[in-house]
Scaffold this active site. Structure first.
Site, mmCIF file in Angstrom:
data_model
loop_
_atom_site.group_PDB
_atom_site.id
_atom_site.type_symbol
_atom_site.label_atom_id
_atom_site.label_comp_id
_atom_site.label_asym_id
_atom_site.label_seq_id
_atom_site.Cartn_x
_atom_site.Cartn_y
_atom_site.Cartn_z
ATOM 1 N N GLY A 1 3.646 5.179 4.743
ATOM 2 C CA GLY A 1 3.138 5.740 5.695
ATOM 3 C C GLY A 1 1.788 5.369 6.372
ATOM 4 O O GLY A 1 1.167 5.858 7.322
ATOM 5 N N HIS B 1 -9.326 28.997 -9.563
ATOM 6 C CA HIS B 1 -9.346 27.618 -9.209
ATOM 7 C C HIS B 1 -10.656 27.412 -8.450
ATOM 8 O O HIS B 1 -11.505 26.467 -8.523
ATOM 9 C CB HIS B 1 -8.069 27.077 -8.250
ATOM 10 N N GLY C 1 0.761 -1.203 0.001
ATOM 11 C CA GLY C 1 -0.047 0.015 -0.050
ATOM 12 C C GLY C 1 0.759 1.198 -0.203
ATOM 13 O O GLY C 1 1.986 1.214 -0.038
ATOM 14 N N PRO C 2 0.193 2.439 -0.125
ATOM 15 C CA PRO C 2 0.968 3.643 -0.023
ATOM 16 C C PRO C 2 2.024 3.581 1.239
ATOM 17 O O PRO C 2 1.714 3.248 2.188
ATOM 18 C CB PRO C 2 -0.165 4.603 -0.089
ATOM 19 N N THR D 1 4.656 -1.632 8.319
ATOM 20 C CA THR D 1 5.868 -1.950 9.451
ATOM 21 C C THR D 1 5.285 -1.973 10.806
ATOM 22 O O THR D 1 5.856 -2.888 11.718
ATOM 23 C CB THR D 1 6.948 -0.810 9.555
ATOM 24 N N ASP E 1 -0.116 23.054 -12.415
ATOM 25 C CA ASP E 1 -1.461 22.758 -12.663
ATOM 26 C C ASP E 1 -1.748 22.102 -14.206
ATOM 27 O O ASP E 1 -2.527 21.096 -14.015
ATOM 28 C CB ASP E 1 -2.645 24.179 -12.772
ATOM 29 N N HIS F 1 -5.700 34.241 -9.348
ATOM 30 C CA HIS F 1 -5.208 32.848 -10.003
ATOM 31 C C HIS F 1 -5.708 31.541 -9.016
ATOM 32 O O HIS F 1 -6.566 30.722 -9.574
ATOM 33 C CB HIS F 1 -3.622 32.526 -9.873
ATOM 34 N N GLU F 2 -5.837 31.906 -7.564
ATOM 35 C CA GLU F 2 -6.402 31.069 -6.995
ATOM 36 C C GLU F 2 -7.916 31.282 -6.806
ATOM 37 O O GLU F 2 -8.546 29.924 -6.517
ATOM 38 C CB GLU F 2 -5.860 31.177 -5.375
#
Length: 702
Positions: free
Chosen positions: A274, A497, A271-272, A278, A572, A493-494
């Site tokens: 973190g 989005h 899996g990913p 373990t 982006d 710009h933000e």
């Protein structure tokens, strides 16, 4: 997914204590030996006299008589001062005694003889010298008759020889030094060899024999005792249930043997990063109460051919002696990758290690009581022979935590933290979709550090917000100097989005917009899923993600024109292109049909293509078409909702950061929220006050 707990009590603690005691005894004996050596040297070099034998001497009579003596124990390096003394010659016995109390002290030579009718004859010794050519001592003397006889009487004793004694300086110290200097090259060689041997074995570094030339073929795995339990892990209920069978087998192996069941050979967790792979392995060892050998896939390999296979054998031999036990191999993909995918130069070495691992896991030799657990982020790159039943029987996927598991993980890590009562960990979990357990732990830790930095004992919601931003985009660059025009451009710009994200049909919702610089970005917009954490994405969701990513560039072009667009949209474009490429080549969401042109990542070398050049052109054209269509859609949304865009920009310029409540208020009411208006009025009042305090110079002078 995990609580920060050491979780492992290394059994080498006892070994370290034993090593300390052994070292103390070694130091004690070395001190004793050194003291003895110093005592011997002190004895050797102390000034004293010793006795040597005069082998022969001869006294030639006459007015200038000479005494010649050959003495054993004398060396040519000796020098003497003026010598004064008396010589007595007898009729029958001639005795010579020479006393010496130091290298530079006067030397006295005395000879005695009795003459029948003439009484005694006395000789005064003038000097004594050493003839270095033959090693003999020559004594020159002048004689005077006490009874008035002539000096010819002294000649009557010429040729008389006998033995005598000689008291001379000790030459053993000189001989020992000469011997030591002769042995010095051998001693130096032995010392250097011992130093090299000790350093090569790693003894100087705490007695550990890792990473040294004499342990190249030995395993680097650490034997430890795990103290982690399943109760220390939040979430992963299904995964823990699967692993309980392994725990039961390690506790009661006879129960499975009596039923004729084959014991579990191995479990691979994938899996990913973190997500707690373990930690789960440690928890299995902790629940079963068995030893835990922890290694890494890269720890088997070395610069020498054959070392990897030998280390695998050594690891399993040690595990068999410690059975029942667990062998955990982290990042096993570095040693267990598919054969035939690597270049020829390294292929044989990697294959030897992998073949040995395959043989140990399911070969001719028995390894009852040894369970192999492994972890990887890339199950698709592992060799099929490694994954088959009989080797790794269980494949358990460890996914990113959902909202419920994230809340549980946050509670585990917040147990010993003083959180404000206003903080809702459920709200924090909602704001952190896609976060792994390690990232969630980092959020709590960063928030704690921020509180400590401000000398506060309580963690507030602002600390949590800043910690989330730090994990996502890095620390804020508040000291960065930005012009008002650039600040306004970033706000457009933000806001672009966010505006597109608010108007497209998507499962995501805009949670936060900020124009505070972080890392390489001038700001960022955070969107999270509306309901739960969907692993499945619809085509409409993917298209909406592309359109939202293109919203920043669309806003720049709408406000400033085509010639004033900036480089701020590079990340982006990267995101949009990856989504569009996956839609075309892997997900079958394009005009090219339900075909997967690119297999799962890692299954083929990057330079191998499974399609023609014409198909490659069609893929590129389709990717470009999807992105252009969504860019046009973003521009249409910007043009149709210009007022809403301006309100979002104004709110950002006032508050720098606006959250979901303010964003939704602007979207529904097309006006600024009361909190933002209040901040605007306060800023205007402050600006007026500053202007009134600054008077023109002409007015001041008048």
């Amino acid at each position: 997914m995990k609580k920060r707990n050491k979780g492992l009590v290394e059994q080498t603690t006892t070994e370290k204590n034993n090593f300390s005691r052994k070292t103390a005894w070694k130091v004690f004996w070395w001190v004793i030996i050194l003291a003895v050596v110093i005592g011997v040297l002190a004895y050797i070099f102390s000034p004293r006299a010793a006795t040597a034998v005069v082998e022969s001497w001869k006294l030639n009579g006459g007015s200038n008589s000479t005494l010649t003596a050959k003495v054993s124990g004398f060396s040519n390096e000796l020098t003497f001062k003026q010598i004064n003394g008396s010589t007595y010659v007898t009729d029958t016995i001639l005795q010579v005694s020479i006393t010496f109390d130091g290298l530079n002290s006067p030397l006295t030579v005395t000879a005695h003889k009795t003459v029948n009718s003439n009484g005694n004859v006395i000789f005064n010794i003038a000097n004594l010298s050493i003839n270095q050519s033959n090693g003999q001592i020559t004594v020159n003397s002048n004689g005077t008759m006490m009874n008035g006889g002539s000096s010819n009487n002294t000649k009557s004793i010429a040729g008389f020889e006998t033995l005598g004694t000689f008291i001379a300086p000790d030459t053993r110290a000189r001989d020992v030094l000469n011997g030591l200097f002769g042995l010095l090259p051998i001693i130096i060689f032995v010392v250097f060899f011992l130093l090299f041997w000790r350093s090569a074995r790693g003894i100087s570094a705490g007695g550990r024999e890792e990473d040294n030339i004499f342990s190249i073929g030995k395993t680097q795995a650490k034997l430890a005792k795990s103290t982690v339990k399943f109760t220390n892990i939040a979430g992963l209920q299904e995964e823990k249930h699967e692993l309980l069978e392994i725990v039961d087998y390690l506790k009661n192996p006879l129960k499975y043997a009596q039923m004729g069941a084959r014991s579990p050979r191995g479990v691979i967790l994938y899996g990913p990063p973190g997500t707690g792979k373990t930690l789960l392995a440690k928890a299995v060892a902790g629940e079963a109460g068995v030893p835990f050998f922890q290694s890494t896939g890269s720890g088997f390999e070395d610069m020498l051919v054959g070392v990897g296979a030998k280390r695998v054998r050594d690891l399993f031999n040690k595990a068999k002696k410690a059975a029942p036990c667990i062998i955990f191999i982290d990042e096993i993909d570095s040693v267990g990758s598919k054969r035939g995918r690597v270049e020829l130069s390294s292929y044989s070495v990697v294959e030897q290690t992998l073949n040995q691992l395959l043989a140990e896991m399911d070969g001719f030799t028995s390894r009852t009581g040894v369970v192999v657990m492994a972890a990887t982020n890339r199950l698709d790159v592992l060799d099929d022979a490694l994954l088959r039943p009989g080797r790794f029987d269980r494949h358990i996927q460890i996914n990113l935590p959902d909202i419920k598991e994230r809340e549980g993980i946050l509670k585990v890590h917040a147990e010993n933290k003083n959180l404000s009562s206003k903080i809702s960990l459920l709200d924090v979990a909602k704001r952190t979709p896609g976060f792994s357990g390690a990232q969630l732990e980092n959020v709590i830790n960063e928030a704690t550090l921020l509180a400590v930095r401000d000398n506060r004992t309580t963690i507030n919601i602002n600390d949590i917000d800043e910690a989330i931003d730090r994990v996502i985009a890095g620390p804020a660059k508040k000291s960065r100097v930005i012009s008002d025009e650039d600040r306004k451009l970033v706000a457009y710009h933000e806001a672009g989005h966010a505006l597109v994200g608010l108007h497209v049909h998507s499962n995501d919702e805009v949670q936060k917009i900020t124009i505070i610089p972080r890392g390489q970005a001038g700001g960022y917009t955070l969107s999270t899923p509306k309901s739960g954490d969907l692993n499945l994405k619809r085509k409409s969701d993917l298209l909406a993600m592309i359109a939202t990513a293109m919203g920043g560039r669309a806003a720049e072009e709408e406000i400033y024109g085509n010639l004033e667009i900036t480089t701020g949209a590079s990340s982006d474009f990267y995101k949009a292109t990856n989504i569009a490429r996956a839609m075309v080549t892997q997900l079958g969401m394009s005009k090219l049909g339900q075909v997967q042109y690119v297999p799962s990542q890692g299954t083929l070398p990057s330079n191998v293509k499974l399609y023609s050049e014409q198909t490659a052109k069609d893929i590129d054209n389709e990717i470009n078409f999807i992105i252009e269509e969504q860019y046009k859609k973003a521009k249409t949304i910007i043009k149709s909702n210009r007022k809403e865009l301006e309100l979002l920009v104004e709110a950002l310029l006032i508050a720098e950061t606006i959250l979901k409540s303010d964003i939704d208020f602007i979207h529904k009411n097309t006006k600024l929220p009361p909190e933002i208006l209040l901040q605007k009025q306060e800023q205007q009042a402050k600006q007026k006050l500053n202007k009134s305090e600054v008077k023109p110079e002409s007015e001041t002078n008048s």
